[in-house]
Design a protein around this motif. Structure first.
Motif, PDB file in Angstrom:
ATOM      1  N   SER A  91       0.698  -1.370   0.073  1.00 43.84           N
ATOM      2  CA  SER A  91      -0.036  -0.011   0.007  1.00 43.84           C
ATOM      3  C   SER A  91       0.868   1.228  -0.058  1.00 43.84           C
ATOM      4  CB  SER A  91      -0.822  -0.169   1.299  1.00 43.84           C
ATOM      5  OG  SER A  91      -0.136   0.051   2.564  1.00 43.84           O
ATOM      6  N   THR A  92       2.244   1.130  -0.119  1.00 43.70           N
ATOM      7  CA  THR A  92       2.938   2.331  -0.241  1.00 43.70           C
ATOM      8  C   THR A  92       4.020   2.482  -1.177  1.00 43.70           C
ATOM      9  OG1 THR A  92       2.954   2.336   2.244  1.00 43.70           O
ATOM     10  CG2 THR A  92       4.505   3.707   1.351  1.00 43.70           C
ATOM     11  N   THR A  94       7.091   4.951  -2.509  1.00 43.83           N
ATOM     12  CA  THR A  94       8.055   6.228  -2.379  1.00 43.83           C
ATOM     13  C   THR A  94       9.004   6.629  -3.564  1.00 43.83           C
ATOM     14  OG1 THR A  94       8.174   5.967   0.024  1.00 43.83           O
ATOM     15  CG2 THR A  94       9.504   7.459  -0.839  1.00 43.83           C
ATOM     16  N   THR A 113       5.518  10.251  -1.430  1.00 40.98           N
ATOM     17  CA  THR A 113       5.044   9.002  -1.089  1.00 40.98           C
ATOM     18  C   THR A 113       3.762   9.107  -1.128  1.00 40.98           C
ATOM     19  OG1 THR A 113       6.910   8.808   0.717  1.00 40.98           O
ATOM     20  CG2 THR A 113       4.899   7.523   1.055  1.00 40.98           C
ATOM     21  N   LYS A 115       0.520   6.650  -0.150  1.00 45.18           N
ATOM     22  CA  LYS A 115       0.070   5.591   0.642  1.00 45.18           C
ATOM     23  C   LYS A 115      -1.654   5.417   0.605  1.00 45.18           C
ATOM     24  CE  LYS A 115      -0.180   4.162   5.624  1.00 45.18           C
ATOM     25  NZ  LYS A 115       0.107   4.577   7.014  1.00 45.18           N
TER      26      LYS A 115
END
Length: 835
Positions: A91-92, A94, A113, A115
């Motif tokens: 779910s992230t 960067t 980022t 999320k």
């Protein structure tokens, strides 16, 4: 307290909230996911998908205009993409890149980022850092590009937004695609993302109203591709941070004004060249008016020289379907008493930022509201249209990272009403806030009304609503900030109020950017500042400024009870019903007596010697305001038939702050039983009851048992005689308006005292705030208790943020716990208990 009743209430209320919450969730078919796109040559960006269907196909993550502090060097980093990307988990994502900026001989580090917060909500954070330049000005633009041609764009206030900038009561824009999915973008609070929504300042001197500024910060915080861009296949949603329009730079062009004016009121009017002379006779409004050639989404300046024998009034109104409606907000407003001289010319000059106003036109009035025989002269009247110079003003300080946070939500499109609700609730969810639907809406509204002071001051600043902007009021910011456990917000705003302290020790009632204020008076402002200090000490274990606290303590004790007999005397009401002052000081008001009792117990907890017997004397005097024959607290002893919900406010304070009652169950429940509950609605949770109650009303023995204020029974002196004597304002403002914060807190007070109707009326009042006006599903200053159509509701009431204080009321009621606030820090909160 009836604990069984409380338990039953909590259970039924929470079940109702659960049904509402799960009912909302069932509409979501989205499963939002993110994906890194690009390569090492072109760079990486992030795509947003609903399952396999792409929603956003951004060309880049942002663009960055950078400048040194004298603006002598500027450079644009267009279309930033990441050199590297990493996935923290499913779910992230960067993105990152280190860049060398040769124009400034500077290294810049950037991280972006994404999320996934939930199936329908994404958080995006841009982090900037530079270690080599004392200060760097910048403007950052985020552009969100639809993956397919939108069927329409929407904004918070408009169901079909044509394009351009959207300067509205709540910053939210979105688009709808052919799959009937709406994609919206939101921003974090201004004090976090470093923006302000201020477009005007106080005019010089008292009574001058507001005037548009020469330097406009963040005018295009939210924008949509213009109609021309859309016709050329260019579609986007955009947020711009740190951009200032300099109206004294750039280009401007004169607007051709009509040759003809119409007269309003009684006057003789003559125009000779650029000189306009008005000989006015007594009239509520006497002057000249015209349809001004002003268009929406443009910026103008109006200027002229004036002189005369009465203050000048300047008004701009929207004309909708041929009818004059509300006064325009973003620039000139309340110019009722601009001071002019009889024999010398005075320059008037102010900017107007005109938002999107659909196909409406603008009426311009110039004249006087002095209602007397007088003469006014104008010359060199001019309106110019600006193409202002855009300058960066956000600051990236050496060695200090800054972040810009935005939120993207997607859900099935239902209607504009639901989009407004989603904009508020999704923002709160993105921030980690937990609560009921209305709690989320109020929390989101609070954050959108909390920004920075201005282009040279990044301290947090909270305004009641856009109508009151740019001013921060003590009472409003107190109720708004203490409803949260946000340390930065509470301490940052509380310290600003500390700086308003007068030599006598009183705390000011208003802070207004770009101008000064000398308003500090013996109302509840200083008491609330001390309560706030006590809460900051409890919650955050901070060391308070002893000298300022001591001065405020002495001020309260000397100003409100100089005789030390436990009886409160003041020139002003210590409640929101503050429309009259009392000369000499009065001891007639119940709420004032109760607030003195609260103040004394607060002072004692802050560590200052106060005899318990003295506090109890003040508490007993508060109870004496209860009339056992009339069965309610006396709002004003000189007007014993008036009843007000604000008279229970000290009781709520005592339950909230000290967990102890001041009044008996009979006093509280009998008082509440006397309050008429109006606006019955079949759609309310409990249709057998009304949905709103008047904050102040007269009780009568004849049907229907109450009456609004009149000329022959008027507690508000000259203000009441001017505004509440003819029946035209029945049910509005303090003549019977329903104020959510005061009403809801009174019901919670009743709940704690075992009042059986409390839970049902709490639920009805929550329902009313969202649903009674279907086009206004958001917090309001007040809801009228007498009205024919919603067209009569005041537009100026939209979005009031002190209603978020019901979070504290729900804690008192047992419906919330502090940890539901994303900023609650258990270590800070309980630290003092372990010492």
């Amino acid at each position: 307290m009836n604990h069984k009743l409380l338990f039953r209430f909590q259970l039924s209320f929470m079940l109702a909230l659960l049904i509402c919450y799960t009912g909302t969730l069932t509409v979501y078919g989205q499963k939002l996911r993110i994906k890194a796109l690009g390569d090492t040559v072109k760079g990486f960006k992030v795509g947003l998908y609903d399952g396999e269907r792409q929603l956003l196909a951004n060309e880049a993550e942002f663009s960055l205009l950078m400048a040194n502090t004298d603006l002598s060097e500027q450079t644009l980093m267009a279309g930033w993409t990441g050199k590297h990307w990493t996935a923290g988990n499913d779910s992230t994502i960067t993105l990152s890149r280190e860049s060398y900026i040769p124009e400034f001989d500077l290294n810049l580090s950037v991280q972006v980022t994404y999320k996934v917060i939930s199936d329908h909500l994404i958080k995006k954070t841009i982090r900037l850092y530079q270690p080599g330049m004392p200060q760097l000005y910048y403007t950052l633009k985020e552009r969100f590009v639809p993956a397919e041609k939108p069927t329409k764009y929407v904004s918070f206030e408009h169901d079909n937004f044509p394009g351009g900038f959207a300067h509205e009561m709540f910053p939210s824009i979105g688009y709808v695609n052919e799959n009937h999915t709406v994609v919206g973008i939101l921003t974090d609070a201004g004090y976090k993302n470093q923006y302000t929504r201020t477009t005007r300042r106080r005019f010089n001197g008292r009574g001058g109203g507001f005037v548009g500024m020469r330097k406009l910060p963040d005018p295009e915080l939210m924008a949509v591709a213009t109609a021309d861009e859309q016709s050329r296949g260019i579609d986007f949603l955009q947020m711009t941070f740190g951009e200032m329009y300099n109206l004294d730079a750039g280009k401007e062009s004169a607007v051709k004004l009509p040759d003809t004016w119409e007269k309003e009121g009684e006057l003789a009017f003559k125009k000779t060249g650029s000189l306009i002379t008005m000989d006015c006779k007594p009239s509520p409004r006497s002057g000249i008016t015209m349809i001004a050639p002003l268009k929406g989404q443009q910026i103008y300046t109006i200027s002229f020289l004036c002189k005369g024998t009465a203050p000048l009034a300047l008004k701009l109104f929207r004309i909708k379907h041929g009818k004059k409606t509300e006064e325009l907000e973003n620039g000139l407003k309340y110019i009722d008493n601009f001071q002019v001289k009889e024999k010398e010319w005075t320059l008037f000059k102010g900017s107007i930022m005109l938002p999107y106003i659909q196909k409406d036109s603008v009426s311009l009035f110039i004249g006087t509201q002095a209602n007397k025989t007088c003469q006014l002269q104008l010359k060199d009247l001019q309106i110019v249209k600006h193409e202002p110079a855009a300058e960066p003003y956000n600051i990236l300080v050496m060695g200090e990272a800054v972040e810009k946070t935005s939120y993207i939500f997607a859900e099935p499109w239902k209607d504009h009403h639901e989009f407004m609700i989603s904009s508020q609730t999704r923002l709160s969810e993105g921030m980690g806030f937990r609560g009921s639907q209305l709690e989320k809406m109020l929390y989101g509204n609070l954050n959108m009304l909390t920004w920075i002071n201005g282009v040279n001051d990044f301290k947090p600043f909270n305004v009641p609503n856009m109508n009151y902007s740019p001013d921060m009021y003590n009472r409003d910011s107190f109720f708004a900030a203490v409803a949260t456990y946000n340390k930065e917000l509470n301490l940052g705003i509380w310290k600003q109020w500390a700086n308003t302290q007068t030599p006598k020790g009183g705390i000011g009632t208003i802070i207004t950017p770009y101008m000064g204020s000398v308003e500090a008076k013996d109302n509840e402002a200083t008491i609330e500042w001390l309560i706030w200090a006590m809460l900051n000490k409890r919650r955050f274990n901070v060391v308070l400024p002893e000298e300022k606290i001591k001065k405020a303590v002495d001020y309260v004790r000397n100003e409100f009870d100089a005789g030390k007999d436990g009886i409160c005397r003041s020139h002003f009401s210590m409640s929101q019903v503050d429309i009259v002052d009392y000369q000499p000081k009065t001891d007639r008001l119940a709420v004032n007596q109760g607030m003195l009792a609260i103040a004394l117990r607060t002072i004692k907890e802050l560590g200052y010697p106060v005899e318990e017997a003295y506090i109890q004397k003040a508490e007993a005097e508060y109870r004496k305001f209860y009339d056992p024959k009339r069965k309610h607290l006396l709002f004003d002893r000189d007007f014993p038939d008036i009843i007000s919900l604000t008279d229970l406010e000290p009781e709520f304070y005592s339950l909230w702050l000290f967990n102890r009652p001041l009044l008996t169950d009979e006093m509280v429940t009998s008082h509440l039983e006397q309050i008429p509950v109006l606006n019955k609605n079949a759609g309310a949770p409990h249709p057998e009851y009304g949905t709103t109650a008047p904050i102040c009303v007269r009780l009568m023995k004849t049907e229907p048992g109450y009456a609004y204020l009149s000329a022959d029974y008027q507690p508000f002196a000259a203000f009441g005689a001017a505004n509440y004597a003819d029946g035209k304002s029945d049910g509005f403002y303090y003549n019977g308006g329903s104020w959510l914060r005061a009403e809801y807190c009174a019901y919670v007070t009743g709940l704690k005292h075992g009042w059986k109707k409390a839970s049902k009326l709490m639920e009805n009042r929550v329902w009313a705030e969202i649903n009674l006006h279907p086009d206004w599903p958001f917090s309001k200053e007040f809801i009228p208790t007498k009205w024919t159509t919603t067209d009569s509701w005041w537009p100026s009431t939209k979005g009031l943020c002190w209603n978020v204080f019901i979070l504290m009321a729900n804690e008192v009621a047992g419906l919330r716990t502090p940890d539901m606030d994303p900023d609650f820090n258990e270590l800070n909160f309980y630290q003092k208990l372990t010492k």
